[in-house]
Design an enzyme around this catalytic site. Structure first.
Site, PDB file in Angstrom:
ATOM      1  N   HIS A 103      38.618  99.687 106.734  1.00 33.28           N
ATOM      2  CA  HIS A 103      38.696  98.318 107.225  1.00 33.28           C
ATOM      3  C   HIS A 103      37.524  98.017 108.133  1.00 33.28           C
ATOM      4  O   HIS A 103      36.908  98.905 108.700  1.00 33.28           O
ATOM      5  CB  HIS A 103      40.008  98.076 107.980  1.00 33.28           C
ATOM      6  CG  HIS A 103      40.207  98.980 109.156  1.00 33.28           C
ATOM      7  ND1 HIS A 103      40.694 100.267 109.028  1.00 33.28           N
ATOM      8  CD2 HIS A 103      39.973  98.816 110.483  1.00 33.28           C
ATOM      9  CE1 HIS A 103      40.761 100.836 110.213  1.00 33.28           C
ATOM     10  NE2 HIS A 103      40.325  99.973 111.126  1.00 33.28           N
ATOM     11  N   CYS A 116      41.855 100.498 119.150  1.00 25.30           N
ATOM     12  CA  CYS A 116      40.855 101.172 118.329  1.00 25.30           C
ATOM     13  C   CYS A 116      39.613 100.293 118.267  1.00 25.30           C
ATOM     14  O   CYS A 116      39.637  99.144 118.714  1.00 25.30           O
ATOM     15  CB  CYS A 116      41.395 101.471 116.924  1.00 25.30           C
ATOM     16  SG  CYS A 116      41.668 100.008 115.892  1.00 25.30           S
TER      17      CYS A 116
END
Length: 689
Positions: free
Chosen positions: A68, A190
């Protein structure tokens, strides 16, 4: 939402037909996105996906891969799904992924779509969801299942999820078992804030629900922003878990709590261990401690983090490194953009372009000299932000947004008084410390609303400005001037020794803090109107040494492939491009697998290249670019020889060390086998068992 996040044409239930590696899988699924008009530049988007993979593997335990990224080449938030029967390696510890989700978010993705992405990340932690996807035979039904619209699921819903109750921030739900529940607060984050952030939160929620007498409240700091935990929930907590790969925002809210500080994937893969560790640290904390009062229970003042018993990960050295790295990471884009524009200006107009008049007063569209002056002056404008951005974001790393104003002000003052890079470091640390001190003051409730907008910026900027102008600015400027004069006086063996030191620093941690210190030192030297020859030599040395590790690993996997695992050989192909582009991080996968052989080998090659570059007197006016800026390098042929020499030294050493290890393994295997028994082939050095 006008357009569904995923449709049937974005589903491939037979991914094995087109992909056997993660790169092929990403290209296959991204091709579907491009065909649907959701990706405008396929190669550009794939480059962004690959850059995200370099930060951290996206494979998860349970056979899941979630490549991603956020990319300017994505028109709307999109998800593509592929299913493989043989499995594709995404770096998970338990093996290849059979379910692959490619998540694409625009650079300015809206909140609703990011909320859907976070929901998917949580769904992936539910076995019933992944099992249904593995059994589904229709792309339409698979897409509906991912969107949460599967009719069969609506007719026979799964058992109610106990997680919301366990994570309810009002703390009203009683935990199973007798006595008061053990209360944990957690923060997950993240680098992209799209998937791992929410999967870690879901994993912690489920582990807490399964534990005896545990309540957890999780704050997800993702791309959609974050909703702060209720201060009352934090005050009532017994411990805090930080599962993050970027700086935790507003970390001071949790000061005083026993702390477990880990990477985000640890929360996904072993949440029960983290909860057990949080309970152990709370039990080990001194009796009578109060999480939010700043005292140790007997009236004596205590340090804010005294209750973080055994928390070496949050020591001052670690926090200082994180603060400095935050500043450097925000500074690097200004360095790259400004430096390359300056380099292009020199390439088009020669070095005398620095004397050109302002393009605001004189610009001729048809003259190459005017375009060269434009590029040079644009680059100079970008370079003007280096020190303020460095200082501002060091302060931001320490004190969050309230640190930005005094940090930028202090950095601007450092530029004004010629305090340079050292002044920027000092201003950032000073601004962060001043803001943190102000935040500890107990103010009346009526003033709290204006504190972050008016009071803190006003007082902190005044204090930092006074100290930089009157107290410490001039001594730092004198030190910076003395350092510059010393560097300019280096010659002969002294210059070679400096080249060796810079080469060792660039290769010690392969893009980590030591590497960044050397790089920032070099870029600070050329971020002036008229950099000295020595500063230009230092910049050339730093770039050359930084190219050696990935090039050496690429060459080693080419000439002695049997010493490396299949994954390492795949990484070796990418390392050619990364090394040529001056991306030292291209060697990290090799160092992570076999640090005792790879890192010393890289350092030896970097030292050789650094020494030769300084001895040859190579100069460089661009702070980045690798082989692509060779025409801008002084004595380019000698420069390439220096890089080649260091690469060969590193390659020879890593091959020699790995060969020796393989031989020892073979001898040990042979001596351990019985007479006439077959001896297993030696495993590549550094292979994961």
């Amino acid at each position: 939402m006008n357009t569904p996040l995923i449709t049937a044409d974005l589903v491939d239930l037979d991914l094995d037909r087109t992909a056997t590696t993660k790169d092929e899988a990403a290209r296959s699924l991204a091709g579907r996105m491009a065909a649907a008009g959701r990706v405008t530049d396929l190669d550009g988007f794939l480059a962004d996906v690959a850059a995200r993979e370099e930060q951290m593997p996206t494979g998860l335990e349970g056979g899941i891969g979630i490549p991603h990224c956020r990319s300017a080449h994505v028109t709307e938030p999109t998800l593509a799904f592929g299913r493989s029967t043989t499995g594709i390696d995404f770096g998970a510890a338990d093996g290849p992924a059979t379910l692959v989700f490619l998540i694409a978010a625009p650079a300015g993705a809206d909140q609703d779509h990011l909320g859907i992405l976070s929901t998917l990340a949580r769904d992936l932690m539910r076995a019933e969801f992944t099992d249904a996807l593995r059994a589904e035979t229709s792309p339409e039904r698979a897409a509906a299942l991912i969107r949460g619209e599967d009719p069969a699921q609506a007719e026979n819903p799964a058992a109610p999820d106990p997680v919301p109750a366990a994570g309810d921030s009002d703390g009203d739900v009683d935990a199973a078992g007798d006595g008061a529940p053990f209360r944990i607060v957690a923060v997950t984050s993240c680098p992209t804030g799209i998937a791992h952030t929410y999967m870690a939160a879901e994993s912690l929620d489920r582990a807490a629900a399964e534990a005896d007498g545990v309540l957890i409240s999780v704050e997800t700091q993702g791309s959609a922003g974050f909703e702060r935990l209720d201060p009352a929930v934090i005050a009532a907590a017994d411990a805090v878990v930080f599962a993050h790969d970027v700086e935790v925002r507003e970390r001071h809210r949790f000061a005083g709590l026993p702390t477990v500080d880990v990477g985000v994937k640890a929360a996904i893969n072993r949440p029960a261990e983290l909860i057990a560790e949080a309970r152990r640290r709370a039990a080990d904390a001194p009796a009578g401690t109060q999480p939010r009062t700043g005292t140790d229970g007997d009236g004596d003042d205590a340090a804010p983090m005294d209750r973080a018993a055994g928390d070496s990960a949050d020591g001052f050295g670690t926090r200082l490194r994180t603060w400095l790295m935050t500043g450097v990471s925000y500074m690097v884009p200004f360095v790259a953009a400004g430096g390359l524009m300056i380099a292009l200006g020199f390439a088009l107009g020669g070095y005398e372009i620095s004397d050109a008049p302002s393009v605001a007063d004189h610009f001729v569209w048809t003259e190459a000299h005017s375009w060269a002056a434009l590029l040079f002056q644009l680059g100079g404008a970008a370079f003007g932000f280096l020190i303020p951005v460095l200082a501002g974001y060091i302060a931001y790393g320490m004190a969050d947004r309230p640190g930005l104003v005094p940090g930028f002000v202090g950095g601007a003052i450092a530029v004004t008084i010629d305090a340079g890079f050292l002044g920027g470091l000092a201003a950032g640390l000073l601004a962060g410390a001043v803001v943190m001190a102000i935040q500890r003051v107990d103010v009346p409730a009526a003033l709290r609303g204006i504190m972050p907008v008016v009071v803190i910026p006003l007082i902190s900027s005044a204090v930092v400005g006074f100290l930089m102008y009157i107290v410490i600015g001039k001594p730092i400027a004198s030190a910076q001037s003395g350092l510059t004069d010393w560097l300019e006086g280096l010659s002969g063996s002294n210059a070679v020794l400096l080249g060796i030191l810079l080469g060792l620093m660039m290769c010690f941690d392969l893009g980590g803090p030591v590497n960044k210190v050397a790089y920032a030192f070099a870029t600070g030297g050329i971020a002036v109107t008229a950099p000295s020859d020595t500063s230009l030599q230092i910049m050339a040395t730093v770039m050359a040494a930084g190219m050696v590790p990935p090039l050496a690993m690429a060459l080693a996997t080419t000439v002695r492939g049997k010493l490396f695992t299949r994954t390492e050989k795949e990484n070796g192909k990418a390392a050619w491009v990364l090394g040529a582009s001056f991306i030292t991080e291209g060697a990290i996968p090799f160092a992570a697998a076999d640090p005792l052989r790879v890192i010393p080998s890289a350092m030896a090659g970097g030292a050789v290249t650094g020494a030769l570059t300084m001895a040859f007197g190579n100069t460089l006016r661009a702070p980045h670019g690798g082989f692509f800026v060779v025409p801008l390098i002084g004595s380019p042929l000698l420069y390439l020889i220096a890089i080649a020499a260091g690469t060969l030294v590193s390659t020879a050493l890593v091959v020699l060390l790995k060969t020796g290890c393989a031989r020892k393994t073979a001898v040990a295997a042979g001596s351990g086998s019985g007479s006439g028994s077959a001896t297993a082939a030696p495993e590549p050095a550094g292979a994961v068992r």
